[in-house]
Every structure is written in C-alpha cells, then in structure tokens.
Enzyme design. Structure first.
Site, PDB file in Angstrom:
ATOM      1  N   GLU A  86      15.613  78.982  63.419  1.00  0.00           N
ATOM      2  CA  GLU A  86      15.160  79.048  62.025  1.00  0.00           C
ATOM      3  C   GLU A  86      15.590  80.350  61.352  1.00  0.00           C
ATOM      4  OE1 GLU A  86      10.851  78.851  62.142  1.00  0.00           O
ATOM      5  OE2 GLU A  86      10.836  79.858  64.080  1.00  0.00           O
TER       6      GLU A  86
ATOM      7  N   CYS B 160      12.562  69.772  64.024  1.00  0.00           N
ATOM      8  CA  CYS B 160      11.154  69.578  63.676  1.00  0.00           C
ATOM      9  C   CYS B 160      10.846  70.067  62.271  1.00  0.00           C
ATOM     10  CB  CYS B 160      10.245  70.288  64.683  1.00  0.00           C
ATOM     11  SG  CYS B 160      10.521  72.066  64.784  1.00  0.00           S
TER      12      CYS B 160
END
Length: 597
Positions: free
Chosen positions: A441, A512
């Site tokens: 991320e 996710c």
C-alpha cells in the site's frame, strides 16, 4: 404535479446499505440534547452533581443492557457493537475525565459531559484512517444517551413505531438501529454518520436501504413527506414527481429481481466460463461478521482488521482476550483461510485518545508496522495471541501492514520467531507453517516488490492507501477527491509490477482494497493474475456473479490492451466497449465496501 405541490428535491449522501425504498418520512425526535448551558456548582453541592452524573450513566448502561437482551435474532451477531457502547460508559477517558472536570472546574455535569465528549470526538476525527474517524460517532452517541438522562429528555422508542415508514434522524445509534422492526421500517436517512459507522454495519446486516451523512435531511424533510431512498447510489429524493416515482418503482422491482438472482448463486464457486477459480474472501473488523461472510458465500477471511479491540478503552487488551477473539474467527471459518492483519494504528492514540498525542500528518506518521516495531511489547502480545489462537489449525495467515521495504519484514519476522520460540518453551504446541504476508500500500513497496516477495508467502494489495499515496490525493478532501482514480494508468502499471514480482518469486498475490469489491475492475484484476479478492461480505455475491460471466483467457489479453492506455478515461472506455453488457448492468448490486484498508 400542480402549482401548489412542493418541488422535487434531490440530495446526495453516503450509501451505507444498498437498495431502494419509497414511503413516508418519520422524523425521530431528539429535541433538547444539544441545548446545554454552563453553570457553576457550589463546592458543597459537587458530590450531589457527581452522583447525578453517575445515576445518568447507570440508567444509560441499564437501557443498553435491556436493548442487548431484546436484540432480534438477525442482529445477535452484532451484540458486541452494543457492548462496546456499554464499555465506553465505563471508560476512564470519558467517565473519569467528566468526574474530574466537575470537581476541578466546579461545573454542572451536562457541561462537563459536552466538553469531554467534544474533545474526544475531535481527537478521533483528526485521525488519518476513515474507520477510526467514524469512532467519534460512537463517543457522540454514548454521550447523547447520558445527556438525555441528565436533562430528562426521553428518546422515542423506535420499536414502538406502528406504521410503515422511512426513519429520518440527525443520527441513529446502534442501540436504536437494532430496535428496527423490519415489517415497519423500510429504511432510514441520517444527517450524520458514514459507511464505516456501526449504524451502517447494522443496516447492511438488516439489508434495508440506508443513507448517512446528509447534512440537511432533518431540516428539509417533514413528517409524512413522501421520500425515496436509494442506498446504492446515495440519492435521496424528497417530494418526487410522478415521473420520478414511476422510474424508481421500476428500478426497485428490477433491483430486487436482480438481487434474488444473484443470491441463488451465493454458494457456487467463483469460476470463470473457462474454468479458472477465483477465491472471493470477506473483510471483517468484528468476530461476529464471520457469519455474514459465510452466509454470502465467502471462501474465507482475506482481511481481519484487529484494531477494533484496541479502541474505546484505557488500557491495551490482554493476550488472552485477543487470543480468544482470534480463535473464535479461526474456528468458525476452518478450514477456510483467515488472514489476520496486525495492528494498523498508532496504539497510543487508540488507547489514550489524548489530543496531545496527535501527529501533524498522521497519514504519513507512526502507524502500521512502524508502530509495532517501535513498540515491540505491544507487537509481541498480539503475535503471541495470534500464534496461540492458530494452534491446531493450518488456515491462519499473518499480514503486516504499511510495509515500505525489506528491513521491516526481516525485523518483524525476527520478533515473530522469538515469540514462537518463547511460547514453545512455555509448553504451547504451535503450528509453524503459518503463512506470512505484507500489505502493498506504499509506492516504495511496489518498487521493491521483487525483493519483498523473496521474504514472504503472499502479497496483499491495499488499493485504498496505494492510490492515495501514489497520486498524492486525500480521499477525504472534497477539493481533490475527484482525482482519486483507481484506473489511473500509473495504478494499473503498479498492479502489474506487483503481480509480476509475485509470479517470478512463486508467491501469491491478493487484493483487499476497495477495487477488489467493485465489479467494474474485475476484467483488469483477473487479467493481471490476481486470483484472490477480499471485500465487504455484502459485495461477495455480485463479484462471484460477474466472475462467472468472464473468460479468464480473454481477461489476460484485455489487460495487455489496458496497459497500453495512457489515461483513466481511455481505460474506462475500453472497459465499457469490451465488457459493458456485463459490468454496467443498471441493476448491478454494487459492493458497499468503502471501508479503509
């Protein structure tokens, strides 16, 4: 519509729970709670003032316990949300601080409550993570319960409403939402709140349309006004015209038919037309949400956010407490995977919630793996809890968040191994084959994905933060939020780089982030080689339904075409031209997965 009829008004809010309802508005009265006056209390009366506050707290606690006892069967799994509010009533940073303010400043309980509550809410609202900003709502709702008792203003009992209506309120607490009788309440609209609020979570469990965060709803809508709530698009229509009514009645019928069609395939595998199996997982934050993942046909837990147990308390959770919660999830999901993400917040803020602990730029501050490595005692307790909970199972995966490079992984693995050694010396029979993964991320993690892949068993892409950091976009800033583009060519190329690095090093790559729960992106994600997607449980049926209409071999060729595009607009056009009939069905039930990753 005649000249005397009121004009149609359209407002936009946050679609917290999808679906369409049409009916008369019912305003929930909360008059009096916001009118608080300050006055000084003589020293000789301070004990009485403190006791008055304690009595109000006890009454609020008793009311909540009664609500928990009366919670309908379909919401039993969310009783912990209400228990969290009970815990807040005992919290030293709320309860203890209010007593302190009454004593030191010699003021009335109402004023002390309003002051402490406002300070705590401000602290949470300054946090970088949307989920934690929403916890300010919990503090406000608990404070309102106490305030009503102090001021003698009784709340309307929602379960006593005896006509079929749409609720309109400034806010609805989880306690109020859990009293909704489905045969009476069609949906609800609130001025405050967000998709990750507990009220939103309960609305999705009840499967009724809900719009939150519409600032002016209670000031514009009157009792018995005809309104339309579209929880899928976030639209609220007040005084709809005949044409609008006809259009939304048709949409509601089509939506319900499409929803029923998708539901019939909930427990079928997500297999493409040419036989490729895609694993569709659920994101959860409460152990009780495991039931929703199973009901909606999820193949496991792709992201178990563990921060919830660190909130609304004055101390850190114990190892036993954490282990019990993790074990509950692991046992219910076995043999399907459970991916437990380690603490992804500055724990001091989560616990103390003191304004002085705020960082000037928390999105780039001490969070995720950075915090855990700086506070190894906190990290060790959580890792011990996970390992103990996983004993005897082989379905557990550990996920480290906010990793920016290889050094953090190596350091985290050293601590994990030390913890495992110590537990075995204490006599615990541990499973040593737990899979280790990292969240991708941060842009640096994408660039270093080739070396990171050599140190882990899987990569899990959290697109929410990755897009925000890569494009320098604050999703919460309305001035630049429109620039938040999942289809930006830079983002697609980053996903390609991560997928290639994982394949070259024979590790799995999952996703996710919010992109995983939106069917529009499926042809690209599958074409890039991502074979596991995790999302809000509510989005699972739609994603599985769309996957069954795709051909994996075609998506691989399609992804090559996407990578040649230079603008987000061009990529979207390509999606519409190639897969428009599948992805943009007007009745597609979109996943309500705007939660932070």
């Amino acid at each position: 519509m005649s000249d005397t009829d009121p004009r149609e008004i359209v407002l936009k809010g946050i679609g917290a729970s999808p679906g369409i309802c049409i009916g008369k508005a019912y305003l929930v009265d909360k008059e009096g709670v916001d009118v608080v006056k300050k006055y000084f209390v003589p020293k000789e009366n301070l004990l009485n003032e403190k006791n008055r506050f304690k009595t109000a707290v006890k009454k609020a606690r008793d009311n909540l316990h009664k609500v928990i006892e009366d919670t309908p069967e379909e919401l039993r799994d969310h009783a912990n949300i209400l228990k969290t509010h009970v815990a807040l009533l005992r919290d030293k940073m709320l309860y203890g601080k209010i007593i302190e303010i009454i004593e030191k400043e010699e003021v009335n309980a109402e004023w002390a409550l309003r002051k402490v509550s406002a300070d705590l809410q401000a602290t949470f609202r300054k946090m970088a993570d949307t989920y934690f900003r929403e916890r300010a709502t919990d503090i406000g709702q608990v404070s309102d319960l106490i305030m009503q008792n102090l001021m003698g203003t009784d709340h309307e009992n929602i379960k006593d409403i005896d006509k079929r209506v749409i609720l309109v309120a400034e806010d609805l607490s989880p306690a109020e939402t859990s009293q909704i009788q489905l045969e009476k309440i069609m949906g609800f609209v609130t001025d405050r709140g967000g998709v990750t609020s507990h009220t939103g979570i309960i609305a999705r469990t009840l499967e009724i349309p809900a719009l939150l965060g519409i600032d002016r709803a209670t000031s514009i809508i009157r009792n018995d006004d005809l309104i339309i709530v579209d929880g899928s698009t976030g639209e609220l229509i007040i005084h709809p015209s005949e044409q609008t009514l006809v259009r939304f009645v048709k949409r509601r019928i089509e939506y319900e038919a499409h929803k029923a069609k998708i539901a019939r395939g909930n427990h079928l595998p997500a297999k493409t037309s040419d036989g490729a199996v895609i694993h569709i997982m659920g994101n959860i934050e409460l152990p009780e949400e495991v039931v929703s993942v199973k009901n909606y046909g999820g193949d496991g837990i792709g992201l178990y956010r563990t921060e919830f147990q660190y909130l609304s308390r004055s101390d850190f959770p114990s190892e036993d407490e954490l282990s019990d919660k993790y074990r509950d999830v692991i046992e219910v999901m076995a043999p399907n995977p459970v991916t437990i993400r380690t603490l992804d917040i500055n724990g001091d803020k989560a616990i103390s919630r003191h304004p002085d602990s705020l960082e000037p730029n928390p999105a780039l501050g001490l969070r995720g793996i950075r915090y855990c490595l700086k506070k190894p005692d906190v990290f060790r307790i959580q890792l011990r809890a996970i390992l103990r909970a996983a004993a005897g199972f082989d379905n557990v995966r550990i996920l480290f968040p906010m990793v920016s490079g290889e050094e953090e992984i190596l350091e985290a693995k050293v601590i994990l191994n030390e913890v495992a050694d110590s537990l075995e010396k204490e006599g615990f029979n541990l499973s040593r084959n737990i899979k280790i993964g990292v969240m991708i991320e941060v842009p640096s993690a994408v660039i270093m994905a080739d070396t990171i892949s050599k140190e882990v068993d899987f990569l899990s892409i959290g697109t929410n933060d990755l897009i925000q950091y890569t494009l320098a976009i604050d999703r919460g800033n309305k001035e630049v939020a429109h620039l938040y583009q999942p289809l930006h060519p830079a983002i697609i190329r980053m996903l390609k780089r991560v997928s290639d690095a994982a394949r070259e090093n024979d590790v799995k790559v999952f996703m996710c982030g919010q992109m995983a729960g939106d069917p529009v992106y499926l042809p690209i994600l599958l074409g890039l080689g991502i074979r596991e997607l995790s999302m809000s449980p509510l989005g699972i049926p739609t994603i599985k339904h769309v996957i069954r209409q795709l051909k994996f071999e075609d998506t691989e060729r399609f992804a090559e075409s996407v990578l040649r595009q230079t603008t987000a607009e061009a990529i979207m056009k390509l999606l519409k031209d190639t897969y428009g009939d599948i992805l943009f069905q007007k009745n597609n039930i979109q996943a309500t997965d705007q939660q932070p990753q």
